[in-house]
Design an enzyme around this catalytic site. Sequence first.
Site, PDB file in Angstrom:
ATOM      1  N   LYS A 101       7.260  -5.316 -11.946  1.00  0.00           N
ATOM      2  CA  LYS A 101       7.861  -5.866 -13.428  1.00  0.00           C
ATOM      3  C   LYS A 101       8.730  -7.257 -13.081  1.00  0.00           C
ATOM      4  O   LYS A 101       8.858  -7.947 -13.879  1.00  0.00           O
ATOM      5  CB  LYS A 101       8.861  -4.752 -13.852  1.00  0.00           C
ATOM      6  CG  LYS A 101       7.997  -3.628 -14.514  1.00  0.00           C
ATOM      7  CD  LYS A 101       9.024  -2.470 -14.294  1.00  0.00           C
ATOM      8  CE  LYS A 101       8.540  -1.732 -13.055  1.00  0.00           C
ATOM      9  NZ  LYS A 101       9.387  -0.316 -12.690  1.00  0.00           N
TER      10      LYS A 101
ATOM     11  N   GLY B 182       8.557  10.498  -6.677  1.00  0.00           N
ATOM     12  CA  GLY B 182       7.832   9.317  -6.532  1.00  0.00           C
ATOM     13  C   GLY B 182       8.286   8.521  -7.791  1.00  0.00           C
ATOM     14  O   GLY B 182       7.428   7.475  -7.989  1.00  0.00           O
TER      15      GLY B 182
ATOM     16  N   GLU C 196      -0.848  -4.222 -17.232  1.00  0.00           N
ATOM     17  CA  GLU C 196      -0.793  -2.935 -18.060  1.00  0.00           C
ATOM     18  C   GLU C 196       0.044  -2.192 -17.309  1.00  0.00           C
ATOM     19  O   GLU C 196       1.027  -1.273 -17.998  1.00  0.00           O
ATOM     20  CB  GLU C 196      -2.206  -2.302 -18.286  1.00  0.00           C
ATOM     21  CG  GLU C 196      -1.962  -0.835 -19.001  1.00  0.00           C
ATOM     22  CD  GLU C 196      -1.779  -1.235 -20.429  1.00  0.00           C
ATOM     23  OE1 GLU C 196      -2.460  -1.765 -21.067  1.00  0.00           O
ATOM     24  OE2 GLU C 196      -0.676  -0.834 -20.729  1.00  0.00           O
TER      25      GLU C 196
ATOM     26  N   PHE D 286       0.880  -1.035   0.097  1.00  0.00           N
ATOM     27  CA  PHE D 286       0.079  -0.039   0.024  1.00  0.00           C
ATOM     28  C   PHE D 286       0.888   1.329  -0.059  1.00  0.00           C
ATOM     29  O   PHE D 286       0.883   2.067   0.807  1.00  0.00           O
ATOM     30  CB  PHE D 286      -0.975   0.066   1.442  1.00  0.00           C
ATOM     31  CG  PHE D 286      -2.137   0.965   1.019  1.00  0.00           C
ATOM     32  CD1 PHE D 286      -3.092   0.693  -0.107  1.00  0.00           C
ATOM     33  CD2 PHE D 286      -2.375   1.946   1.787  1.00  0.00           C
ATOM     34  CE1 PHE D 286      -4.033   1.445  -0.352  1.00  0.00           C
ATOM     35  CE2 PHE D 286      -3.501   2.746   1.734  1.00  0.00           C
ATOM     36  CZ  PHE D 286      -4.462   2.584   0.672  1.00  0.00           C
TER      37      PHE D 286
ATOM     38  N   LYS E 176      11.267  -3.884 -18.957  1.00  0.00           N
ATOM     39  CA  LYS E 176      10.212  -3.488 -19.855  1.00  0.00           C
ATOM     40  C   LYS E 176      10.243  -3.830 -21.405  1.00  0.00           C
ATOM     41  O   LYS E 176       9.464  -4.449 -22.021  1.00  0.00           O
ATOM     42  CB  LYS E 176       9.836  -1.817 -19.802  1.00  0.00           C
ATOM     43  CG  LYS E 176       9.209  -1.548 -18.453  1.00  0.00           C
ATOM     44  CD  LYS E 176       9.494  -0.033 -18.096  1.00  0.00           C
ATOM     45  CE  LYS E 176       9.099   0.395 -17.067  1.00  0.00           C
ATOM     46  NZ  LYS E 176       9.442   1.815 -16.497  1.00  0.00           N
TER      47      LYS E 176
HETATM   48  N1  HSE Z   1      11.063   3.586 -11.842  1.00  0.00           N
HETATM   49  C1  HSE Z   1      10.132   3.704 -12.904  1.00  0.00           C
HETATM   50  C2  HSE Z   1      10.488   4.812 -13.942  1.00  0.00           C
HETATM   51  C3  HSE Z   1       8.656   3.773 -12.617  1.00  0.00           C
HETATM   52  O1  HSE Z   1      11.042   5.895 -13.569  1.00  0.00           O
HETATM   53  O2  HSE Z   1       9.931   4.756 -15.149  1.00  0.00           O
HETATM   54  C4  HSE Z   1       7.718   3.110 -13.437  1.00  0.00           C
HETATM   55  O3  HSE Z   1       8.041   1.905 -13.902  1.00  0.00           O
END
Ligand code: HSE
Length: 345
Positions: A129, A210, A153, A12, A228
């Site tokens: 991921k 963040g 997604e 959370f 990715k």
């Molecule tokens: N740390 C990743 C970024 C977060 O900066 O894109 C999203 O996957």
Amino acid sequence: MTTQYKLALIGFGNVGQGLAKILSDKHSFLKAKFGVDIRIVAVCDLYKGSVADAKGLDPAVLLEHIEARGDLKNFGDLNTDWDASETIANSGADILVELAYTDLETGEPAFSHVKQAMNNGMHISMTNKGPVALHFPELKRIATKNNVQIGIEGTVMSGTPALNLACEMLLPAGIIKIQGILNGTTNYILGEMEAGADYASALKQAQQLGYAEANPAGDVEGHDAAAKVVILGNLLMDLSLTLADIDCSGINNITAADIAQAAANNQRWKLIGTVEKTATGYIAAVKAMMLDYDHTLAAISGATNAITYTTELMGDITLIGPGAGRLETGYAIIEDILSIHKNCH
Ligand code: HSE
């Protein structure tokens, strides 16, 4: 007709709280417009505590507690002492929303959570991921065996529908190459450096906003973007990539002098992920590259991501949108739930 979906959230942090905010604001709209009554019936966070209510927890109240106290430990009867595994087993949820931290070496503990949940007949929505980049074929097998769906997604470009769009509308056009800015943290840092900031303070800002992973080495060394690329290649090109197959480097060696030199040539640095089918196999890489100012991806600034799908029938199609962020990644879970709803009805 309305279908109720009961969610158990493991983790959370930013994403879980983003999802709670969206449900707090949009629950009625989603119910009226799409026929989904989405309820959070359990939350389990290693540090913040565990709560459960089979009738549904009020997402606004969850957020108020986090805001006021920083944890979920003051819910009286609704507090449980369940760990993640007990939450999956006991909550009565029909979708596991897996938001535990990303580990790109083992995929754990998320991998175990999603296996347990699927074997218990639960659908999965995950922004994590690790298990997807490391174990996707096995996850698919377990999902098929248990007749459940896996939504991923949010693993690429947060809630920007890079995967759903490609799976549903671009695969028939024949995807031959995928290239993009797949990491928001590094794009943000490169932009700040171009504006004169030094690397360390730009990274610090990306962490405060963040965008960065818990361990930002994963961002700046290129591993997050590489994960990715693995996900994109395996999902959309039928490859069997692992992280070791990606020719990967990051932005941590780029200096102010490199940035200035690129600018002198009307170019700017971007961290680019590529996966491409070739006559002999594939190219899969994450590299910092100098792009001419008029390249489509050169104009993408801040934490924004972009992806260009090169297709046989349609040429290049580029999607630009958020790649990180609380609400933006929380929204990916809404997309997964709507996909589960569509596929199960
Ligand atoms: N740390 C990743 C970024 C977060 O900066 O894109 C999203 O996957």
